[in-house]
Scaffold this motif. Structure first.
Motif, PDB file in Angstrom:
ATOM      1  N   ARG A   2       0.918  -1.214  -0.039  1.00  0.00           N
ATOM      2  CA  ARG A   2       0.003   0.163  -0.129  1.00  0.00           C
ATOM      3  C   ARG A   2       0.838   1.200  -0.109  1.00  0.00           C
ATOM      4  O   ARG A   2       1.900   1.370   0.739  1.00  0.00           O
ATOM      5  CB  ARG A   2      -0.908   0.052   1.338  1.00  0.00           C
ATOM      6  CG  ARG A   2      -1.771  -0.909   1.479  1.00  0.00           C
ATOM      7  CD  ARG A   2      -2.834  -0.645   2.963  1.00  0.00           C
ATOM      8  NE  ARG A   2      -2.033  -1.113   3.833  1.00  0.00           N
ATOM      9  CZ  ARG A   2      -2.003  -0.417   4.978  1.00  0.00           C
ATOM     10  NH1 ARG A   2      -2.594   0.648   5.155  1.00  0.00           N
ATOM     11  NH2 ARG A   2      -1.059  -0.768   5.963  1.00  0.00           N
ATOM     12  N   THR A   4       0.535   5.093   0.995  1.00  0.00           N
ATOM     13  CA  THR A   4      -0.249   6.121   1.671  1.00  0.00           C
ATOM     14  C   THR A   4       0.470   7.359   1.735  1.00  0.00           C
ATOM     15  O   THR A   4       1.713   7.419   2.342  1.00  0.00           O
ATOM     16  CB  THR A   4      -0.511   5.713   3.121  1.00  0.00           C
ATOM     17  OG1 THR A   4      -0.831   4.285   3.154  1.00  0.00           O
ATOM     18  CG2 THR A   4      -1.487   6.352   4.063  1.00  0.00           C
ATOM     19  N   LYS A   6       0.964  10.651   3.440  1.00  0.00           N
ATOM     20  CA  LYS A   6       0.988  11.323   4.993  1.00  0.00           C
ATOM     21  C   LYS A   6       0.026  12.535   4.620  1.00  0.00           C
ATOM     22  O   LYS A   6       0.075  13.048   3.586  1.00  0.00           O
ATOM     23  CB  LYS A   6       2.019  11.867   5.520  1.00  0.00           C
ATOM     24  CG  LYS A   6       2.825  10.418   5.837  1.00  0.00           C
ATOM     25  CD  LYS A   6       4.203  10.893   6.509  1.00  0.00           C
ATOM     26  CE  LYS A   6       5.011   9.671   6.805  1.00  0.00           C
ATOM     27  NZ  LYS A   6       6.387  10.312   7.434  1.00  0.00           N
ATOM     28  N   GLN A 444      -6.064  -3.531   6.853  1.00  0.00           N
ATOM     29  CA  GLN A 444      -5.130  -3.044   6.088  1.00  0.00           C
ATOM     30  C   GLN A 444      -3.751  -3.301   6.548  1.00  0.00           C
ATOM     31  O   GLN A 444      -2.637  -3.245   5.974  1.00  0.00           O
ATOM     32  CB  GLN A 444      -5.378  -1.806   5.845  1.00  0.00           C
ATOM     33  CG  GLN A 444      -5.257  -0.573   6.997  1.00  0.00           C
ATOM     34  CD  GLN A 444      -6.506  -0.361   7.757  1.00  0.00           C
ATOM     35  OE1 GLN A 444      -7.371  -1.004   7.537  1.00  0.00           O
ATOM     36  NE2 GLN A 444      -6.596   0.676   8.453  1.00  0.00           N
ATOM     37  N   GLU A 449       2.970  -1.441   4.213  1.00  0.00           N
ATOM     38  CA  GLU A 449       2.774   0.060   4.036  1.00  0.00           C
ATOM     39  C   GLU A 449       4.025   0.730   3.638  1.00  0.00           C
ATOM     40  O   GLU A 449       4.766   0.761   4.423  1.00  0.00           O
ATOM     41  CB  GLU A 449       1.829   0.698   4.787  1.00  0.00           C
ATOM     42  CG  GLU A 449       1.433   2.162   4.722  1.00  0.00           C
ATOM     43  CD  GLU A 449       0.667   2.944   5.748  1.00  0.00           C
ATOM     44  OE1 GLU A 449      -0.225   3.513   5.686  1.00  0.00           O
ATOM     45  OE2 GLU A 449       0.898   2.459   6.941  1.00  0.00           O
ATOM     46  N   LYS A 451       4.578   4.754   3.624  1.00  0.00           N
ATOM     47  CA  LYS A 451       4.274   6.042   3.998  1.00  0.00           C
ATOM     48  C   LYS A 451       5.004   7.146   3.295  1.00  0.00           C
ATOM     49  O   LYS A 451       6.206   7.126   3.350  1.00  0.00           O
ATOM     50  CB  LYS A 451       4.388   6.018   5.377  1.00  0.00           C
ATOM     51  CG  LYS A 451       3.280   5.315   6.325  1.00  0.00           C
ATOM     52  CD  LYS A 451       3.251   5.560   7.714  1.00  0.00           C
ATOM     53  CE  LYS A 451       2.394   4.682   8.589  1.00  0.00           C
ATOM     54  NZ  LYS A 451       2.630   4.852   9.943  1.00  0.00           N
TER      55      LYS A 451
END
Length: 565
Positions: A2, A4, A6, A444, A449, A451
């Protein structure tokens, strides 16, 4: 994987900070994201000042601890400095023992044997203290849950001062002093110190109580910085100040032991990442494969030749450790496949002859493959012992608390813990842990992930931009190296898979054909994504920025974390 982005900073605050500091607005945005949103905060951030360390006497029981040590010195008592066998524990023991020995000679050290005694304060350690006429034990990086052990010591006329940073249980041990910023009744301004950091605060308090010059503590900061890096505590507040100045000690006047390790590796300037991946594993290897006292000996010796001898021994232990963790990881992966457990929410594996010293590393390796809360068990005396590791966003300590009916003892943090249980409880524990995680983890959190701090145009990546980024170090939890994303780039046409097995991807990216802002990029273990860069196709990249030195030339390069069509 994933990606993502911020939350982006408030534009007005970002522009105001950029003006105040005279820097690029984009860089100001990175600072505001980190809570550095005013000139005074930026000054503290870029120039960490030892004068901004908190008053050690704000920590609950600090005054009592100092008085007890002063009393021990006044009465010529023997003091035993006791610590855990990992990096945080051994650096703590090296710090406290050498500091005390600099002005008092009745001090000795004790580290429990990982295999014979297990984690934390042991009855054998207390018996050793009683047999050798020690009346005060200073326990570092352990002890906050040692209620029965401290009571046992008290019966033998031995007092305890505990310097710990793990979460206390409902009850505290009846020690003379329990220094732990995570105590509910402790109002110390910063509760994320490592064990060595708490030990350092006790040394700082002794310096202040005796009206000595603070500068005598500076040579010990290399030990504190090493513990901060290895224990993965947030590098903010006091930890940032201590890590910054500790790295400076490592790079300008390292102790003989660190010099011996660095000398073997032919590296000039060490970052906190180097400390984590070069110094820390070697210190840990002694406790994992032999005995952690070897690591303490390495850190306390002043003799460089002696340090080189010990470092060479530890290098052998480290090679053994690597071999053990690789073979056990493969066995564990096979066990998961054989048991058809690839689709579970947890990884819990066990084999009685797995090396106890490397099960924590194996747990981390398994997370790289399966990405879910993981426990690796082995036989330890009459019990099974495990190391637990977690994934980003999931508190494994809380999950273990909900399985406590099957556990003999456990301790640790949100992302790493250790525990023991009776062999007959293993199946029930394993089922309960899966049940707890399945019910509480957000789905999730089972997908790795990345970030991303900000979307960055390639033309912003200049030597000046990189120099300012470097001043944001030392990086670590709560101040990670910035990760950027650039959308719709293309390879110049010379991209290829590299490495022995062609696992890695080496490319040169541009925004459009014949663009002069071309920059080299390397993606470790991204070889399987080589199809995405062919035929001048556009793709998105997530990356950090670093320097690459080749034949004396230093250029900027992107360290790719992932690429997407």
């Amino acid at each position: 994987m994933r990606w993502t982005l911020k939350p982006q900073p408030d534009k007005e605050r970002q522009e105001k900070l950029a003006q105040e500091l005279g820097i690029d607005s984009f860089l100001a945005g990175l600072l505001v994201q980190r809570g550095v949103d005013a000139f005074a905060k930026a000054k503290s951030f870029f120039r960490p000042d030892l004068n901004e360390l908190h008053d050690p006497f704000l920590m609950k029981d600090m005054d009592v601890a100092v008085k007890r040590i002063q009393k021990a010195i006044g009465n010529n008592e023997n003091i035993l400095v006791y610590g855990d066998y990992d990096v945080d524990g051994t650096t703590s023991v090296a710090l406290m023992s050498t500091f005390l020995l600099s002005f008092y000679d009745r001090v000795a050290t004790y580290i429990p044997d990982r295999y014979g005694e297990g984690y934390g304060v042991s009855y054998q350690g207390i018996d050793y203290a009683a047999d050798n006429d020690f009346s005060l034990i200073i326990a570092l990086d352990c002890g906050v849950k040692a209620i029965d052990k401290v009571a046992y010591a008290s019966e033998k006329g031995i007092d305890f001062i505990i310097c710990d940073h793990h979460r206390p249980g409902r009850q505290l041990p009846a020690a003379v002093a329990v220094l732990d910023p995570k105590r509910d009744d402790c109002s110390y301004p910063f509760d994320e110190l490592c064990g060595c950091g708490v030990g350092f605060k006790l040394c700082q308090a002794l310096v202040e109580a005796n009206d000595w010059d603070f500068d005598i503590l500076i040579p010990y900061l290399d030990l504190v910085a090493t513990a901060i890096g290895a224990d993965i505590v947030p590098i903010i507040d006091e930890n940032r100040i201590l890590a910054y100045h500790g790295l400076n000690v490592i790079n300008t006047s390292p102790r003989a032991g660190f010099k011996a390790i660095i000398h073997q590796l032919k590296k000039d300037v060490l970052t906190i990442t180097d400390v984590v991946f070069i110094i820390a594993p070697r210190i840990n290897a002694a406790g994992r494969m032999k005995h952690a006292l070897h690591a303490v000996e390495l850190m306390v010796t002043d003799d460089f030749k002696e340090a080189q001898r010990i470092a060479a021994e530890i290098e052998e232990y480290n090679a053994d450790r690597r071999e053990a963790d690789q073979s056990i990881t493969e066995e564990a992966k096979q066990q998961i496949i054989n048991n058809k457990e690839e689709e579970l929410f947890t990884t819990v594996v066990y084999k009685e002859d797995w090396h106890k010293g490397v099960i924590g590393i194996v747990a981390s390796r398994l997370i790289e493959v399966y990405y879910r809360p993981t426990l690796v068990f082995t036989k330890s005396g009459e019990y099974l012992a495990a190391s637990a590791r977690s994934v980003s966003g999931f508190d494994v300590y809380n999950a273990l608390e909900q399985c406590s009916e099957f556990i003999e003892q456990f301790g640790g943090h949100k992302y790493a813990a250790g525990l023991t249980l009776k062999p007959e409880n293993y199946p029930s524990f394993k089922a309960r842990f899966e049940e707890v995680v399945c019910a509480t983890i957000e789905k999730q959190h089972l997908t790795p992930e990345i970030k991303i701090d900000a979307v960055l145009p390639l033309e912003n990546i200049t030597p000046k931009f990189y120099r300012i980024l470097q001043q944001m170090a030392p990086y670590g939890p709560s101040n990670m190296r910035p990760v950027f994303m650039t959308e719709k780039v293309m390879d110049t046409g010379y991209g290829k898979c590299v490495g022995k097995s062609e696992d890695h991807l080496k490319i040169k990216v541009v925004k459009k054909q014949n663009d002069r802002h071309a920059i080299d990029a390397i993606g470790f273990n991204l070889g399987k994504k080589s199809d995405l860069i062919k035929n001048k196709d556009k793709f998105d990249i997530a990356y950090t920025i670093s320097e690459n030195e080749w034949n004396g030339n230093v250029t900027l390069q992107l360290m790719l974390k992932d690429i997407k069509a």
